[in-house]
Design a protein around this motif. Structure first.
Motif, PDB file in Angstrom:
ATOM      1  N   THR A 407       0.856  -1.188   0.000  1.00 22.13           N
ATOM      2  CA  THR A 407       0.000   0.000   0.000  1.00 22.13           C
ATOM      3  C   THR A 407       0.895   1.243   0.000  1.00 22.13           C
ATOM      4  O   THR A 407       1.920   1.262   0.694  1.00 22.13           O
ATOM      5  CB  THR A 407      -0.891  -0.015   1.268  1.00 22.13           C
ATOM      6  N   LYS A 411       1.895   2.267  -6.617  1.00 20.85           N
ATOM      7  CA  LYS A 411       1.262   1.473  -7.682  1.00 20.85           C
ATOM      8  C   LYS A 411      -0.006   2.141  -8.209  1.00 20.85           C
ATOM      9  O   LYS A 411      -0.269   2.095  -9.417  1.00 20.85           O
ATOM     10  CB  LYS A 411       1.003   0.027  -7.232  1.00 20.85           C
ATOM     11  N   ARG A 439     -12.092  -3.872  -4.225  1.00 19.73           N
ATOM     12  CA  ARG A 439     -12.606  -4.220  -2.889  1.00 19.73           C
ATOM     13  C   ARG A 439     -14.022  -3.706  -2.690  1.00 19.73           C
ATOM     14  O   ARG A 439     -14.849  -4.372  -2.075  1.00 19.73           O
ATOM     15  CB  ARG A 439     -11.685  -3.625  -1.816  1.00 19.73           C
ATOM     16  N   PHE A 448      -9.171  -9.996   4.719  1.00 21.36           N
ATOM     17  CA  PHE A 448      -7.767  -9.994   4.305  1.00 21.36           C
ATOM     18  C   PHE A 448      -7.028 -11.250   4.766  1.00 21.36           C
ATOM     19  O   PHE A 448      -5.819 -11.227   4.962  1.00 21.36           O
ATOM     20  CB  PHE A 448      -7.084  -8.707   4.795  1.00 21.36           C
ATOM     21  N   ARG A 453      -7.711 -12.987   0.246  1.00 23.82           N
ATOM     22  CA  ARG A 453      -6.838 -12.231  -0.667  1.00 23.82           C
ATOM     23  C   ARG A 453      -6.673 -12.996  -1.971  1.00 23.82           C
ATOM     24  O   ARG A 453      -6.684 -12.415  -3.058  1.00 23.82           O
ATOM     25  CB  ARG A 453      -5.463 -12.006  -0.028  1.00 23.82           C
ATOM     26  N   ASN A 456      -9.760 -12.673  -4.006  1.00 28.89           N
ATOM     27  CA  ASN A 456      -9.811 -11.314  -4.556  1.00 28.89           C
ATOM     28  C   ASN A 456      -8.967 -11.210  -5.830  1.00 28.89           C
ATOM     29  O   ASN A 456      -9.416 -10.677  -6.848  1.00 28.89           O
ATOM     30  CB  ASN A 456      -9.297 -10.340  -3.487  1.00 28.89           C
ATOM     31  N   ILE A 479      -2.524  -5.216  -3.959  1.00 26.26           N
ATOM     32  CA  ILE A 479      -1.288  -5.556  -3.255  1.00 26.26           C
ATOM     33  C   ILE A 479      -0.772  -6.903  -3.786  1.00 26.26           C
ATOM     34  O   ILE A 479       0.390  -7.044  -4.102  1.00 26.26           O
ATOM     35  CB  ILE A 479      -1.525  -5.634  -1.730  1.00 26.26           C
ATOM     36  N   ALA A 480      -1.696  -7.864  -3.899  1.00 24.56           N
ATOM     37  CA  ALA A 480      -1.364  -9.217  -4.394  1.00 24.56           C
ATOM     38  C   ALA A 480      -0.095  -9.755  -3.743  1.00 24.56           C
ATOM     39  O   ALA A 480       0.929  -9.937  -4.409  1.00 24.56           O
ATOM     40  CB  ALA A 480      -1.245  -9.208  -5.914  1.00 24.56           C
ATOM     41  N   PRO A 481      -0.142 -10.017  -2.438  1.00 20.41           N
ATOM     42  CA  PRO A 481       1.097 -10.356  -1.733  1.00 20.41           C
ATOM     43  C   PRO A 481       1.604 -11.788  -1.962  1.00 20.41           C
ATOM     44  O   PRO A 481       2.739 -12.076  -1.604  1.00 20.41           O
ATOM     45  CB  PRO A 481       0.707 -10.166  -0.257  1.00 20.41           C
ATOM     46  N   ARG A 517      -2.538   8.994   4.110  1.00 20.33           N
ATOM     47  CA  ARG A 517      -3.859   8.547   4.582  1.00 20.33           C
ATOM     48  C   ARG A 517      -3.789   7.992   6.013  1.00 20.33           C
ATOM     49  O   ARG A 517      -4.820   7.762   6.641  1.00 20.33           O
ATOM     50  CB  ARG A 517      -4.425   7.483   3.640  1.00 20.33           C
ATOM     51  N   THR A 529      -5.698  -5.006  11.619  1.00 16.75           N
ATOM     52  CA  THR A 529      -4.788  -6.155  11.832  1.00 16.75           C
ATOM     53  C   THR A 529      -4.587  -6.899  10.522  1.00 16.75           C
ATOM     54  O   THR A 529      -5.364  -6.746   9.578  1.00 16.75           O
ATOM     55  CB  THR A 529      -5.364  -7.124  12.878  1.00 16.75           C
ATOM     56  N   GLY A 530      -3.527  -7.693  10.495  1.00 14.60           N
ATOM     57  CA  GLY A 530      -3.202  -8.465   9.279  1.00 14.60           C
ATOM     58  C   GLY A 530      -2.914  -7.536   8.125  1.00 14.60           C
ATOM     59  O   GLY A 530      -3.302  -7.803   6.983  1.00 14.60           O
TER      60      GLY A 530
END
Ligand SMILES: Nc1ncnc2c1ncn2[C@@H]1O[C@H](COP(=O)(O)OS(=O)(=O)O)[C@@H](OP(=O)(O)O)[C@H]1O
Length: 575
Positions: A407, A411, A439, A448, A453, A456, A479-481, A517, A529-530
């Motif tokens: 984040t 991007k 989202r 999340f 994820r 998503n 994000i696509a972690p 933000r 969290t997470g």
């Protein structure tokens, strides 16, 4: 019908016409019967059994017919037939639908659930798949029909005769889908008594037109262009494009010389056995002659480069059984172009030293992809136009740019700027799928967790793939972690166009420091969290197409790098 050949076995087994008077009763009865839902291939077979294309078959083969065909190329009564036509089922289906001898079972279309036929079970048997693979298809385990036999087909076959309830519903090219009876009537109406049928699963070009006209000329016959629109070899050009090609080609025949009809066959790519089968089918459709070319219905070569069949195996096979096939087989060599005389000739008739030209299928695909010229000696402009519509050059194809990173890695800004740049270039509509937008619009119920994820990202991939297919430029910026999610997204999109993975590798500390933000602050405070980078992992891509870093490069500079990447693949060439 004077002049036209007798159907195979003497009588055209048009089950639809035969059972039409009992339609209501059969339909009514079918509703109270157990049923089997047919697969695409089984449906193709059913359609040709019911229309009489597979005469003398009146149903799916029982064990005696099956064994006869596999071992001796003959039905139990001695009639020549080369391909097993079987209704394969699993043990579960047998238990569920009570498939036992004597039982009547409705056969259903998986596409619309309609009841199409009733089979009266003759027997249920376990086929010897190894023997079938060897005798019918040549035994190479890589053969697509052998793979189908082992990987897809059920362990048992159900034999039995059929009663027809309804034709299959078709919504494309309905007027060209002649049944054997309809085509025979059509030939009679046209006053044709000699018809050379041409089988194909590929687009037709000038060589094919020359070949068919040559065959017709030597036999004083007319031409039936009879392409397969059921199931062909995976990777073939789709039948919609092909039929438009055939339609474009048809006026190139001397007036009234050729007719186009579509064959809903599920090919097995079975070479010699398939050639005999094809000839029998064409006889049922009223043809008197059938062209068998080089490597007829062969699937090419296996992964070691070994051909599944010899180039003339199919011609030898039809020659061996020619008396019984009862339709004259016209063997053909490859046609080649002679530029000095501007004509086509079978390759074996070319005098040594004569200059010849050819364009291979691979070369044709390359020219379509690059938009480079396809000469008129090879194909007709109207045919090329149809092919180009379905195979747009790179600068008209869709693609997906997939930005992944933390984040506030930049991007979103890169995605927005890239969209502006592509919009300025024009030629494609551009879609931007920001993490946040997706989202709220597509994944509002997801959280999340790793699973959520992943889901998503697969939703994003689905949308990107559909848009890419339609020729759009798609920019995704989640994000696509996780590597696995990105890999799956790539696989989904790559079916339809290029996929570029851009790792926006801006260091976390920078993302956090410049976060206006305040989301990182909230995450650090435990309010979220997470959160990726704070208390949730981010797996760096191992093979990105490009790595950029917004702490070191400007957005303008990064966009330029992406544009250069797209340009190097020809996607941005001037239209
Ligand atoms: N727990 C947690 N972890 C990570 N991100 C979170 C979380 N909660 C909310 N957000 C905000 O949701 C935005 C979209 O996240 P993504 O859908 O891109 O994440 S993922 O790709 O599905 O992992 C993402 O914003 P952008 O990165 O600006 O798109 C996050 O700020």
């Amino acid at each position: 019908m004077a002049g036209l050949p007798e159907p195979h076995g003497g009588v055209l087994k048009d089950l639809i016409a035969r059972d039409l008077p009992r339609h209501r009763d059969l339909l009514h009865e079918s509703k109270s019967l157990p049923s089997i839902v047919l697969s695409e291939r089984q449906l193709c077979d059913l359609e040709l059994i019911m229309s009489g294309g597979f005469s003398p078959l009146e149903g799916f083969m029982n064990e005696a017919d099956y064994n006869g065909v596999v071992e001796n190329v003959r039905l139990a009564d001695g009639t020549l037939f080369s391909m097993p036509i079987t209704l394969d089922v699993t043990q579960e289906q047998i238990d569920e639908s009570n498939i036992v001898p004597g039982q009547r079972i409705a056969l259903r279309d998986f596409r619309d659930d309609r009841h199409l036929a009733i089979i009266t079970v003759d027997d249920v048997y376990r086929p010897d798949k190894a023997k079938e693979a060897l005798e019918v298809l040549g035994g190479d385990e890589e053969h697509p029909a052998i793979r189908y036999l082992y990987d897809t087909a059920g362990e048992f076959n159900v034999g039995g005769k059929l009663e027809a309830i309804s034709r299959l519903s078709h919504y494309d090219y309905v007027g060209l889908r002649y049944t054997p009876a309809e085509l025979r009537l059509h030939f009679e109406k046209l006053g044709w008594s000699k018809i050379v049928a041409f089988q194909t699963r590929n687009p037709m070009h000038r060589a094919h037109r020359e070949l068919t006209v040559r065959a017709a000329r030597t036999r004083q016959a007319n031409v039936l262009i009879h392409p397969v629109v059921g199931l062909t070899k995976p990777g073939d050009i789709d039948h919609f494009t092909r039929v438009r090609v055939y339609q474009a080609l048809l006026p190139r025949y001397p007036n009234g010389m050729a007719v186009l009809g579509l064959l809903p066959l599920a090919m097995r790519m079975g070479g010699p056995r398939e050639a005999i089968w094809h000839a029998i089918i064409r006889k049922n459709y009223g043809a008197t002659h059938f062209i068998v070319g080089r490597d007829h219905a062969g699937p090419g070569s296996n992964s070691k480069g070994v051909d599944f069949y010899g180039p003339y195996d199919a011609q030898y096979a039809v020659e061996k059984y020619k008396e019984e096939i009862g339709i004259e087989v016209v063997p053909f060599q490859m046609m080649t172009y002679l530029p000095d005389t501007d004509e086509y000739s079978p390759i074996d008739e070319v005098k040594p030293g004569t200059k010849t030209l050819n364009i291979s299928g691979t070369e044709l695909r390359r020219r379509l992809r690059l938009g480079t010229p396809i000469p008129e000696w090879f194909s007709y402009p109207e045919v090329v136009r149809v092919l180009r519509e379905s195979h747009p050059p790179r600068n008209k194809q869709g693609f997906t740019v997939f930005l992944t990173g933390f984040t506030n890695s930049g991007k979103d800004a890169i995605g927005r700027a890239l969209q502006m740049t592509l919009n300025q270039q024009g030629g494609r509509s551009t879609t931007l799928l920001l993490g946040e937008t997706v989202r709220s619009e597509l994944s509002s119920e997801l959280g999340f967790s790793r699973e959520d994820r992943h889901t998503n990202i697969q939703r994003i991939a689905f949308v990107a793939a559909e848009l890419t297919r339609a020729g759009a430029a798609v920019i995704c910026a989640p994000i696509a972690p996780f590597g696995i999610s990105r890999a799956q997204a790539k696989a989904t999109v790559s079916q339809y166009g290029s996929f570029y993975l851009i790792h926006v590798a801006t260091p976390l500390a920078f993302c956090e420091r410049t976060d206006k933000r305040g989301v990182y602050k909230r995450a650090r405070a435990g309010e979220i969290t997470g959160f990726t980078g704070v208390d949730d992992p981010y797996e760096n891509p191992t093979k990105p197409d490009l790595v950029v870093d917004a702490s070191k490069q400007t957005v303008r500079n990064i966009v330029h790098q992406i544009v250069l990447l797209l340009e190097s693949d020809g996607l941005l060439d001037a239209l």
